[in-house]
Scaffold this active site. Structure first.
Site, PDB file in Angstrom:
ATOM      1  N   GLU A 162       0.851  -1.198   0.000  1.00  0.00           N
ATOM      2  CA  GLU A 162       0.000   0.000   0.000  1.00  0.00           C
ATOM      3  C   GLU A 162       0.885   1.245   0.000  1.00  0.00           C
ATOM      4  O   GLU A 162       0.757   2.135   0.847  1.00  0.00           O
ATOM      5  CB  GLU A 162      -0.950   0.014   1.208  1.00  0.00           C
ATOM      6  CG  GLU A 162      -1.811  -1.223   1.339  1.00  0.00           C
ATOM      7  CD  GLU A 162      -2.820  -1.399   0.218  1.00  0.00           C
ATOM      8  OE1 GLU A 162      -2.933  -0.500  -0.645  1.00  0.00           O
ATOM      9  OE2 GLU A 162      -3.497  -2.446   0.190  1.00  0.00           O
ATOM     10  N   ASP A 193       6.879  33.205 -17.099  1.00  0.00           N
ATOM     11  CA  ASP A 193       6.096  33.741 -15.988  1.00  0.00           C
ATOM     12  C   ASP A 193       7.074  34.128 -14.894  1.00  0.00           C
ATOM     13  O   ASP A 193       7.871  33.295 -14.437  1.00  0.00           O
ATOM     14  CB  ASP A 193       5.103  32.691 -15.483  1.00  0.00           C
ATOM     15  CG  ASP A 193       4.155  33.250 -14.445  1.00  0.00           C
ATOM     16  OD1 ASP A 193       3.537  34.290 -14.714  1.00  0.00           O
ATOM     17  OD2 ASP A 193       4.034  32.644 -13.366  1.00  0.00           O
ATOM     18  N   ASP A 207       4.961  37.638 -18.993  1.00  0.00           N
ATOM     19  CA  ASP A 207       3.860  38.273 -18.277  1.00  0.00           C
ATOM     20  C   ASP A 207       4.038  39.787 -18.318  1.00  0.00           C
ATOM     21  O   ASP A 207       5.003  40.328 -17.772  1.00  0.00           O
ATOM     22  CB  ASP A 207       3.849  37.773 -16.835  1.00  0.00           C
ATOM     23  CG  ASP A 207       2.707  38.352 -16.024  1.00  0.00           C
ATOM     24  OD1 ASP A 207       1.884  39.085 -16.587  1.00  0.00           O
ATOM     25  OD2 ASP A 207       2.642  38.043 -14.816  1.00  0.00           O
ATOM     26  N   HIS A 265       2.305  28.215 -12.597  1.00  0.00           N
ATOM     27  CA  HIS A 265       3.326  29.082 -13.191  1.00  0.00           C
ATOM     28  C   HIS A 265       3.694  28.631 -14.608  1.00  0.00           C
ATOM     29  O   HIS A 265       3.793  29.452 -15.524  1.00  0.00           O
ATOM     30  CB  HIS A 265       4.566  29.101 -12.301  1.00  0.00           C
ATOM     31  CG  HIS A 265       4.231  29.266 -10.849  1.00  0.00           C
ATOM     32  ND1 HIS A 265       3.777  30.451 -10.334  1.00  0.00           N
ATOM     33  CD2 HIS A 265       4.257  28.378  -9.817  1.00  0.00           C
ATOM     34  CE1 HIS A 265       3.541  30.296  -9.036  1.00  0.00           C
ATOM     35  NE2 HIS A 265       3.822  29.052  -8.694  1.00  0.00           N
TER      36      HIS A 265
END
Length: 418
Positions: free
Chosen positions: A139, A264, A319, A396
């Site tokens: 698991e 960015d 940007d 981003h």
């Protein structure tokens, strides 16, 4: 060493695991990620391999782990005892319940059991003979992530030439669960295997198991696909369902003729994200194959890194909310301009990307881009309903891609970027 002839492995191992058995036999891989749905017998297979492996290699010991110590007895411990009994080798093993420990009597080799509540404490494990060759994370999706796994592996994988590490789990439904992301990354020493109950002899599971599976398939097919087939069907909030992670080789990149670059800005908290991609307009496929993704990166250093990749000084679209940074990068010789923004541009830009046939991301070259695209999900309100707007965080590289593709996203002469 005991030679066993009374049991045929085909009576204990489902056909879907024959190839994995041969891989282990010939030392082809170190890490085996075995995922699947209910009844796939992956845990049974691992327990058989560990018992056989310890008995065949006089220097091999094993450690079986669960995230929570209290779950060990009814899972990995009982599973390994089952394997000993099924292989009809009980007389060669000492089975201790407190503390839980299996000892191969002819040599004193051990199978130890640990909970990973405090991973760093596992480094205290010592064996009197040989080394820990076999490690089993049952698991594994319950563990916190690869950092935790690495800490444990670094402690246990010492002093031997060949290791076999098993990771067994039912894939979580969330696309952005860390185990679902981890297997997308290529590693030459890792094999990923998927199994379902459909490859298991019917009499091993019993008729009722199949009745329950077929009933769920009729009343809730999505739940059936997740629980019984081990498919990642998603939470319903995933923004990009068209992402494909695969290696983009150098030959492909050489043939790309519509390369776009987006940036960015970020510094103290948010990273600067610079993306290089190729947009196949005809087939509506986007290939992302280079990234710069770093916090605390000065514009001077950023310019150096961009120049290293962008040797021909092709256009970079950034940007436009950072005119000072754009001017500074331009002063360092970068061919750069701000994105031309328009109303509702984030929504339109994301929908443009959602509508593409595929967004192909190289997981080795662009791991942060892959993580952000795969993890990007709608948020829920206090009532558990998905919010209508796209979240403005951990996006981003997505923003950088939108800037890079602004010319392809134009509608009616107005940019849909924000």
């Amino acid at each position: 060493m005991i030679v066993m002839t009374q049991v045929r492995l085909s009576e204990l191992v489902a056909p879907s695991f024959y190839e994995i058995h041969n891989d282990i036999k010939h030392n082809r891989y170190t890490h085996y990620w075995l995922k699947g749905g209910r009844g796939s017998t992956k845990s049974s297979f691992v327990s058989i391999e560990i018992i056989l492996g310890v008995m065949k290699d006089p220097n091999a010991n094993a450690v079986a782990l669960r995230k929570v110590k209290e779950t060990i007895k009814d899972s990995v411990f009982e599973q390994l005892v089952w394997a000993i009994e099924k292989l009809k080798v009980t007389e060669y093993w000492e089975i201790k319940h407190n503390p839980m420990e299996l000892t191969y009597l002819p040599t004193g080799q051990k199978i130890l059991f640990r909970g990973a509540d405090k991973p760093r404490k596992i480094k205290s494990i010592k064996v009197s003979r040989g080394y820990v060759k076999f490690i089993w994370y049952e698991e594994v999706d319950e563990f916190l992530g690869m950092e935790e796994i690495r800490i444990i592996n670094q402690s246990l994988m010492r002093g031997g030439e060949q290791f076999v590490v098993f990771y067994t789990y039912n894939p979580p439904n969330r696309v952005n669960a860390w185990v679902n992301e981890e297997i997308l990354i290529d590693r030459p020493d890792r094999k990923v295997h998927h199994s379902t109950y459909l490859t298991v002899p019917r009499d091993w599971l019993g008729e009722q198991f199949f009745i329950e599976a077929e009933h769920l398939k009729k009343v809730n097919e999505k739940a059936y696909r997740h629980e019984y087939l081990g498919e990642v069907t998603g939470t319903g909030g995933e923004v990009f369902t068209n992402v494909k992670a695969r290696k983009i080789n150098d030959e492909e990149i050489k043939a790309f003729d519509r390369i776009k670059r987006g940036l960015d800005f970020g510094y103290a908290v948010d990273p600067a994200a610079y993306i290089v991609c190729h947009f196949d307009k005809t087939r509506r496929r986007l290939y992302i194959f280079h990234e710069i993704f770093q916090v605390g990166l000065s514009n001077r250093k950023l310019a150096e890194l961009i120049k290293k990749e962008n040797k021909s000084n092709k256009l970079v679209v950034a940007d436009s909310a950072e005119p000072k940074s754009i001017a500074e990068l331009r002063g360092y010789g970068i061919n750069i301009r701000g994105a031309k923004k328009g109303p509702d541009s984030v929504e339109y830009g994301i929908k443009f990307l959602q509508d593409l046939e595929e967004i192909i991301i190289d997981p080795e070259r662009c791991p942060n881009t892959l993580r952000e695209f795969v993890n990007y999900e709608l948020e829920k309100d206090k009532d558990g309903n998905f919010k209508a707007e796209f979240p403005d965080k951990n996006n981003h590289t997505i923003d950088a891609v939108r800037y890079a593709l602004e010319d392809d996203m134009r509608t009616g002469g107005l940019s849909i970027l924000k």
